[in-house]
Design an enzyme around this catalytic site. Structure first.
Site, PDB file in Angstrom:
ATOM      1  N   ARG A  36       6.547   0.214  -1.028  1.00 17.66           N
ATOM      2  CA  ARG A  36       5.746   1.102  -1.887  1.00 17.66           C
ATOM      3  C   ARG A  36       4.583   1.739  -1.136  1.00 17.66           C
ATOM      4  O   ARG A  36       4.185   2.859  -1.463  1.00 17.66           O
ATOM      5  CB  ARG A  36       5.237   0.329  -3.098  1.00 17.66           C
ATOM      6  CG  ARG A  36       6.355   0.077  -4.079  1.00 17.66           C
ATOM      7  CD  ARG A  36       5.860  -0.603  -5.319  1.00 17.66           C
ATOM      8  NE  ARG A  36       6.882  -0.516  -6.356  1.00 17.66           N
ATOM      9  CZ  ARG A  36       6.969  -1.328  -7.396  1.00 17.66           C
ATOM     10  NH1 ARG A  36       6.079  -2.270  -7.568  1.00 17.66           N
ATOM     11  NH2 ARG A  36       7.927  -1.164  -8.278  1.00 17.66           N
ATOM     12  N   LYS A 200      21.005  -6.507 -22.531  1.00 20.69           N
ATOM     13  CA  LYS A 200      20.896  -6.300 -23.982  1.00 20.69           C
ATOM     14  C   LYS A 200      21.136  -4.869 -24.432  1.00 20.69           C
ATOM     15  O   LYS A 200      20.579  -3.935 -23.849  1.00 20.69           O
ATOM     16  CB  LYS A 200      19.483  -6.667 -24.421  1.00 20.69           C
ATOM     17  CG  LYS A 200      19.139  -8.125 -24.338  1.00 20.69           C
ATOM     18  CD  LYS A 200      17.757  -8.209 -24.891  1.00 20.69           C
ATOM     19  CE  LYS A 200      17.180  -9.588 -24.959  1.00 20.69           C
ATOM     20  NZ  LYS A 200      15.719  -9.427 -25.122  1.00 20.69           N
ATOM     21  N   GLY A 353      15.074  -1.773 -12.741  1.00 19.74           N
ATOM     22  CA  GLY A 353      14.660  -2.783 -11.768  1.00 19.74           C
ATOM     23  C   GLY A 353      15.826  -3.577 -11.208  1.00 19.74           C
ATOM     24  O   GLY A 353      16.019  -3.647  -9.990  1.00 19.74           O
ATOM     25  N   GLY A 376      10.725   0.885 -15.423  1.00 23.25           N
ATOM     26  CA  GLY A 376      10.365   1.298 -16.785  1.00 23.25           C
ATOM     27  C   GLY A 376      10.291   2.806 -16.921  1.00 23.25           C
ATOM     28  O   GLY A 376      10.769   3.383 -17.908  1.00 23.25           O
TER      29      GLY A 376
HETATM   30  P1  ADP Z   1      17.771  -3.085 -15.385  1.00 18.90           P
HETATM   31  O1  ADP Z   1      16.615  -3.946 -14.930  1.00 18.90           O
HETATM   32  O2  ADP Z   1      18.460  -2.417 -14.245  1.00 18.90           O
HETATM   33  O3  ADP Z   1      17.380  -2.130 -16.482  1.00 18.90           O
HETATM   34  P2  ADP Z   1      18.704  -5.120 -17.215  1.00 18.90           P
HETATM   35  O4  ADP Z   1      17.390  -5.819 -17.066  1.00 18.90           O
HETATM   36  O5  ADP Z   1      18.988  -4.464 -18.494  1.00 18.90           O
HETATM   37  O6  ADP Z   1      18.896  -4.080 -16.017  1.00 18.90           O
HETATM   38  O7  ADP Z   1      19.909  -6.141 -16.989  1.00 18.90           O
HETATM   39  C1  ADP Z   1      20.021  -6.930 -15.829  1.00 18.90           C
HETATM   40  C2  ADP Z   1      20.449  -8.333 -16.153  1.00 18.90           C
HETATM   41  O8  ADP Z   1      21.626  -8.353 -16.943  1.00 18.90           O
HETATM   42  C3  ADP Z   1      20.767  -9.103 -14.908  1.00 18.90           C
HETATM   43  O9  ADP Z   1      19.820 -10.128 -14.739  1.00 18.90           O
HETATM   44  C4  ADP Z   1      22.174  -9.652 -15.138  1.00 18.90           C
HETATM   45  O10 ADP Z   1      22.336 -11.007 -14.723  1.00 18.90           O
HETATM   46  C5  ADP Z   1      22.321  -9.544 -16.639  1.00 18.90           C
HETATM   47  N1  ADP Z   1      23.732  -9.478 -17.053  1.00 18.90           N
HETATM   48  C6  ADP Z   1      24.644  -8.539 -16.731  1.00 18.90           C
HETATM   49  N2  ADP Z   1      25.850  -8.837 -17.238  1.00 18.90           N
HETATM   50  C7  ADP Z   1      25.702 -10.001 -17.897  1.00 18.90           C
HETATM   51  C8  ADP Z   1      26.600 -10.857 -18.632  1.00 18.90           C
HETATM   52  N3  ADP Z   1      27.884 -10.534 -18.790  1.00 18.90           N
HETATM   53  N4  ADP Z   1      26.080 -11.984 -19.176  1.00 18.90           N
HETATM   54  C9  ADP Z   1      24.785 -12.311 -19.015  1.00 18.90           C
HETATM   55  N5  ADP Z   1      23.899 -11.550 -18.342  1.00 18.90           N
HETATM   56  C10 ADP Z   1      24.354 -10.417 -17.787  1.00 18.90           C
END
Ligand code: ADP
Ligand code: MG
Length: 395
Positions: A36, A200, A353, A376
């Site tokens: 960064r 989620k 992230g 974010g």
């Molecule tokens: P980002 O930070 O890129 O927006 P998220 O925070 O929404 O992504 O999601 C990332 C998390 O989702 C990871 O820690 C990953 O382990 C989890 N994940 C992905 N697929 C599954 C799954 N099938 N079951 C449980 N967790 C999952």
């Protein structure tokens, strides 16, 4: 939107307040990754070589009760001094008499770094007095902190009100981010494919809704797929699911259909009873997950389906891993999608992230057109929001 670039404002002889994102990861008082700081260097070099002086400001972590040495910027000032050919002075405070004196004495070619802006409680409240105090130090304002521009804080939003349109601009890092997301969200080259995954559905509802009005195909993976699959009557075993979002998932599928968006869901999975270090997941034979098992990555048939859907895409945006990629045995789906995105030949953007760390881990980051520096902030752009730190630069 008319945001000026740093190339369009006067810098010679000016003191330029630059909001940067020096929120670097720290381990035992040492910077563990200085990406960064390096990312701000083009903007710093531009100001210094144009005969300006820099008053730099950043947050670091989330200090709760005012100044706290654990969140001090001394290590950042030291590293910055090693990376730029300029004198770097660290003020012991955010604003106040000392900062004002140091800013007044600052000469062209020098950098004054303020202490962690979150040591002042006014920062996160976008306090008008703090915004004014920041602005009084400088002749111009440059925001290069994309990762912080979804927050309306004093150093990202309020401060900008004190500068006219010829005195405020986006730095190079911010411009790269803004231009990349603009290229995807406004008038994208087609076919335009979005990939959404992660933990989620509830985190990504606004993103799905916004993208459904823009994309040709929407690929869904990760845990969020199970809420969609359950809505369609598949068994999902013990996979992560949000039961209160099943109706919503059903209506999103209907919206996709009505708009002619092809929505792809996993047709098989890698499953296990539980997460473990030496996991040997099995593949299912269809989209159902047996009782007592969890779906933890997309399966081999889904990988092939998603690869085909991505081949020849002209624009791709990706947020959210396809599985629990942190576990090597469950990283295959995410890495295969990273490979397919990297080789599709289109304009490709990854934000989020965990998505960004997954893409870096896959070794494909260099072949992606834009890997966003703001988790974010990138999600809020994908939701179609106008970010306060960008809006504040307009005028
Ligand atoms: P980002 O930070 O890129 O927006 P998220 O925070 O929404 O992504 O999601 C990332 C998390 O989702 C990871 O820690 C990953 O382990 C989890 N994940 C992905 N697929 C599954 C799954 N099938 N079951 C449980 N967790 C999952
Ligand atoms: Mg995340």
């Amino acid at each position: 939107m008319s945001i000026k670039s740093i190339d369009e404002i006067a810098l010679l002889g000016k003191k330029v307040f630059v909001r940067v994102d020096f929120n670097v990861p720290m381990k035992n008082g040492e910077i563990s990754d200085d990406t960064r700081i390096r990312a701000a260097l083009p903007t710093f070099d531009k100001i210094l070589s144009s005969g300006g002086a820099i008053i730099a400001a950043s947050h670091l972590g989330r200090p709760k009760n005012g100044p706290d040495p654990a969140f001090g910027l001394a290590p950042v000032a030291k590293r910055l001094g090693e990376l730029v050919k300029a004198k770097v002075i660290l003020s012991p405070e955010v604003v106040g008499e000392t900062t004002s004196k140091l800013a007044a004495a600052l000469k062209p070619g020098e950098i004054l770094l303020l202490e962690n802006v979150r040591f002042d409680a006014g920062e996160t409240k976008n306090n008008p007095d703090l915004s004014k105090a920041f602005a009084s130090l400088a002749d111009a304002y440059v925001n290069d902190a994309f990762g912080a521009c979804h927050r309306a804080h004093s150093s990202t939003a309020g401060i900008a009100e004190h500068f006219s349109s010829g005195e405020k601009a986006a730095g190079y890092l911010m411009l790269k981010e803004v231009n990349s997301f603009d290229r995807v969200l406004k008038n994208p080259a087609r076919p335009f494919v979005a990939i959404l995954g992660g933990a989620k559905v509830s985190d990504k509802i606004a993103v799905i809704e916004n993208l459904l009005s823009k994309v040709d195909k929407l690929i869904i993976g990760g845990a969020m797929a199970f809420t969609f699959l359950k809505a369609q009557g598949f068994s999902i075993g013990d996979s992560l699911v949000e039961d209160d979002k099943i109706d919503l998932a059903r209506s999103l599928v209907a919206t996709a259909k009505a708009r002619g968006v092809e929505l792809l869901l996993p047709i098989d999975h890698l499953i296990a009873a539980d997460l473990a270090d030496d996991l040997k997941p099995e593949a299912t034979k269809d989209a159902n997950v047996p009782a007592g098992m969890k779906g933890l990555d997309i399966g081999p048939a889904t990988v092939e389906l998603y690869k085909k859907a991505l081949a020849g895409a002209a624009t791709v945006v990706w947020n959210g891993p396809m599985g629990v990629f942190e576990n090597l045995a469950l990283s295959g789906g995410t890495f295969a999608v990273a490979e397919a995105v990297a080789s599709c030949g289109g304009y490709t953007v990854v934000g989020g992230g965990d998505s960004v760390s997954a893409v870096k881990k896959s070794g494909k980051a260099a072949s992606i057109s834009h890997v966003s520096t703001g988790g974010g902030a990138s999600l809020e752009l994908l939701e179609g929001k106008i970010l306060p730190g960008m809006a504040a630069l307009e005028g």
